[in-house]
Design a protein around this motif. Structure first.
Motif, short mmCIF file in Angstrom:
data_model
loop_
_atom_site.label_atom_id
_atom_site.label_comp_id
_atom_site.label_asym_id
_atom_site.label_seq_id
_atom_site.Cartn_x
_atom_site.Cartn_y
_atom_site.Cartn_z
N HIS A 70 0.78 -1.14 0.07
CA HIS A 70 -0.04 -0.04 0.03
C HIS A 70 1.09 1.26 0.09
O HIS A 70 1.93 1.46 0.70
CB HIS A 70 -0.91 0.18 1.33
CG HIS A 70 -1.68 -1.25 1.64
ND1 HIS A 70 -2.83 -1.66 0.59
CD2 HIS A 70 -1.73 -2.33 2.18
CE1 HIS A 70 -3.48 -2.71 0.87
NE2 HIS A 70 -2.65 -3.12 1.69
N GLY A 71 0.66 2.02 -0.85
CA GLY A 71 1.50 3.28 -1.00
C GLY A 71 1.60 4.08 0.32
O GLY A 71 0.73 4.10 0.87
N GLU A 72 2.63 4.56 0.47
CA GLU A 72 3.05 5.19 1.63
C GLU A 72 3.69 6.68 1.38
O GLU A 72 3.59 7.01 -0.07
CB GLU A 72 4.24 4.82 2.52
CG GLU A 72 3.65 3.16 3.12
CD GLU A 72 4.55 2.69 4.11
OE1 GLU A 72 5.67 3.38 4.44
OE2 GLU A 72 4.35 1.47 4.80
N ASP A 73 4.26 7.44 2.19
CA ASP A 73 4.34 8.88 1.76
C ASP A 73 5.55 8.75 0.99
O ASP A 73 6.74 7.93 1.07
CB ASP A 73 5.03 9.59 3.16
CG ASP A 73 3.60 10.04 4.00
OD1 ASP A 73 2.63 10.01 3.56
OD2 ASP A 73 4.10 10.08 5.07
N PRO A 74 5.63 9.65 -0.02
CA PRO A 74 6.72 9.69 -1.07
C PRO A 74 7.90 9.83 -0.67
O PRO A 74 8.05 10.81 0.25
CB PRO A 74 6.16 10.38 -2.04
CG PRO A 74 5.37 11.38 -1.59
CD PRO A 74 4.57 10.57 -0.55
N ALA A 75 9.05 9.76 -1.36
CA ALA A 75 10.64 10.13 -0.87
C ALA A 75 11.33 10.34 -2.14
O ALA A 75 10.94 9.91 -3.15
CB ALA A 75 11.14 8.98 0.07
N PRO A 76 12.22 11.29 -2.00
CA PRO A 76 13.19 11.43 -3.35
C PRO A 76 13.79 10.24 -3.72
O PRO A 76 14.08 9.21 -2.78
CB PRO A 76 14.10 12.42 -2.60
CG PRO A 76 13.35 13.11 -1.54
CD PRO A 76 12.54 12.08 -0.97
N GLY A 257 12.31 -3.40 3.94
CA GLY A 257 11.96 -3.97 2.71
C GLY A 257 10.61 -3.50 2.14
O GLY A 257 10.41 -2.75 1.39
N VAL A 258 9.72 -3.97 3.24
CA VAL A 258 8.15 -3.81 2.78
C VAL A 258 8.11 -2.18 2.84
O VAL A 258 7.35 -1.66 1.80
CB VAL A 258 7.23 -4.48 3.83
CG1 VAL A 258 5.80 -4.28 3.46
CG2 VAL A 258 7.70 -6.03 3.86
N ALA A 259 8.42 -1.40 3.83
CA ALA A 259 8.28 -0.05 3.75
C ALA A 259 8.97 0.57 2.39
O ALA A 259 8.40 1.56 1.96
CB ALA A 259 8.97 0.54 5.05
N GLY A 260 10.03 0.13 2.10
CA GLY A 260 10.66 0.88 1.01
C GLY A 260 9.96 0.35 -0.03
O GLY A 260 9.74 1.30 -1.11
N PHE A 261 9.62 -0.87 -0.74
CA PHE A 261 8.64 -1.02 -1.85
C PHE A 261 7.35 0.06 -1.67
O PHE A 261 7.07 0.52 -2.83
CB PHE A 261 8.31 -2.20 -1.98
CG PHE A 261 9.58 -3.21 -2.48
CD1 PHE A 261 9.95 -3.13 -3.66
CD2 PHE A 261 10.33 -4.00 -1.53
CE1 PHE A 261 10.85 -4.06 -4.09
CE2 PHE A 261 11.23 -4.94 -1.95
CZ PHE A 261 11.46 -4.68 -3.41
N SER A 262 6.84 0.03 -0.53
CA SER A 262 5.56 0.69 -0.26
C SER A 262 5.75 2.29 -0.82
O SER A 262 4.87 2.94 -1.40
CB SER A 262 5.17 0.68 1.13
OG SER A 262 4.52 -0.83 1.14
N ARG A 263 6.92 2.99 -0.33
CA ARG A 263 7.21 4.00 -0.67
C ARG A 263 7.57 4.43 -2.15
O ARG A 263 7.37 5.43 -2.74
CB ARG A 263 8.20 4.79 0.39
CG ARG A 263 8.10 4.59 1.97
CD ARG A 263 9.04 5.44 2.80
NE ARG A 263 8.91 6.82 2.51
CZ ARG A 263 9.88 7.67 3.09
NH1 ARG A 263 10.83 7.41 3.79
NH2 ARG A 263 9.69 9.00 2.96
N LEU A 264 8.27 3.38 -2.63
CA LEU A 264 8.62 3.55 -4.13
C LEU A 264 7.22 3.69 -4.78
O LEU A 264 7.31 4.37 -5.90
CB LEU A 264 9.34 2.12 -4.51
CG LEU A 264 9.88 2.27 -5.89
CD1 LEU A 264 10.88 3.16 -6.12
CD2 LEU A 264 10.62 0.84 -6.20
N LEU A 265 6.09 2.93 -4.50
CA LEU A 265 4.95 3.08 -5.38
C LEU A 265 4.42 4.52 -5.52
O LEU A 265 3.78 4.61 -6.60
CB LEU A 265 3.78 2.18 -4.39
CG LEU A 265 3.84 0.57 -4.50
CD1 LEU A 265 2.72 0.19 -3.77
CD2 LEU A 265 4.34 0.13 -5.97
N THR A 266 4.73 5.16 -4.64
CA THR A 266 4.15 6.67 -4.67
C THR A 266 5.22 7.60 -4.99
O THR A 266 5.24 8.97 -5.13
CB THR A 266 3.48 7.33 -3.37
OG1 THR A 266 4.61 6.93 -2.27
CG2 THR A 266 2.30 6.46 -3.24
#
Length: 330
Positions: A70-76, A257-266
């Motif tokens: 699930h998408g999380e807050d975006p990051a650079p 890992g899971v958080a990284g992929f979730s942030r990558l979505l957005t």
């Protein structure tokens, strides 16, 4: 915005690359004689450690846990890729060109070009050396140095690498471990994507693909199969968009890992499940015809070799039997 990174602009880049670059063409002036010069031989070395077919077969019938994303807050995002081209053959070994690109995406996209650099790859005279293997090893070292430089110069970002985070106990493996540790200290999340992998052959996941976006962790399976290698990150099958196959991806730190992929979505555009920023890094790290012309002029001006035509046994043997483009195919 596109810019070139030079040692005059960044002292960290100078510290990391100086010893490597000073040895780039050392001793080339002693390579007298004729050089077969090549100007269009791009090399795509499959330099990363890939899954064997036997490991892909192990995935058949195994219970796997699908992790929905699930998408999380975006990051650079910062993506890194590199390329190599063989420019010439000399009596001492091949001369190659090395080039890398770093693409940064936040509110805008910034592209930084590192190189091109010329490097003489000396072949080991004490044993029979495989030219492709020697070039591949030199390329891997250059790419690891670029990745280390990026890890020292970005903070609180998703860092995307081309290849894997699975290493052997050699210099390049130690450099990647140092890169990941440095990236973690600066608050970065590292995800490596493999463009090709034997893992995709025959995996039952292809017959019953889960709904994207999701990941399937297979780290334990990989570690059991590869006792002599190190998985520095967690290994996943990633299905990040509606595509017909999963992508091999590895993440560090493991617990994020899971958080990284979730942030990558957005944070990035995903085309067929592959990050667009990493695709741009691949595009801009490649050699174009201006790079080849510049490298050719540098070699001819600085070393003044006698150019010899590169012989092709295949053309000599088969040319009389092959149909030319001018012949009527009817």
């Amino acid at each position: 915005m596109m810019r070139n990174l030079t040692t005059a602009q960044n002292t960290v880049l100078e510290q990391i690359f100086m010893d490597y670059l000073e040895a780039g063409l050392e001793g080339l002036s002693g390579a007298s004689g004729q050089w077969p010069i090549l100007f269009d031989e791009n090399i795509e070395p499959f330099s990363e450690i890939d899954f064997g077919l036997e490991l892909a077969a192990m995935l058949e019938g195994l219970d796997r846990r699908t992790i929905p994303l699930h998408g999380e807050d975006p990051a650079p995002v910062a993506a890194v890729d590199a390329s190599v081209v063989k420019l010439a053959e000399t009596p001492l070994g091949p001369v190659i060109g090395l080039k890398a690109a770093v693409v940064e995406r936040s509110d805008s996209v910034r592209i930084s070009i590192i190189g091109p650099f010329l490097k003489l790859v000396r072949l080991n005279a004490s044993r029979v050396s495989n030219v492709f293997t020697a070039v591949k090893d030199e390329f891997r070292l250059f790419e690891r140095l670029v990745q280390l430089w990026v890890s020292k110069n970005v903070q609180d970002r998703i860092v995307l690498l081309d290849g894997t985070l699975t290493v052997s106990a050699d210099r390049c493996g130690h450099l990647l471990a140092e890169t990941l540790e440095e990236a973690c200290r600066r608050g970065n999340m590292v995800i490596a994507f493999a463009k090709e992998s034997n893992l995709l052959r025959g995996a039952s996941l292809l017959q019953t693909p889960p709904d994207p976006p999701c990941i399937v962790e297979i780290t334990d399976i990989v570690r059991k199969a590869w006792t002599g290698l190190r998985c520095l990150g967690a290994v996943y099958l990633a299905i990040l968009s509606h595509n017909i196959y999963p992508v091999r991806a590895e993440a560090y730190p493991v617990e994020k890992g899971v958080a990284g992929f979730s942030r990558l979505l957005t944070s990035d555009v995903l085309r067929h499940g592959y990050p667009e920023t990493l695709a741009l890094a691949h595009l801009y790290s490649g050699f174009n015809w201006l790079d080849i012309v510049a490298a050719r002029r540098a070699l001819l001006t600085d070393y003044q070799p006698r150019i010899a035509e590169m012989l092709s046994p295949r053309e000599s043997f088969l040319a009389p039997f092959e149909r030319g483009h001018h012949e009527d195919s009817s």
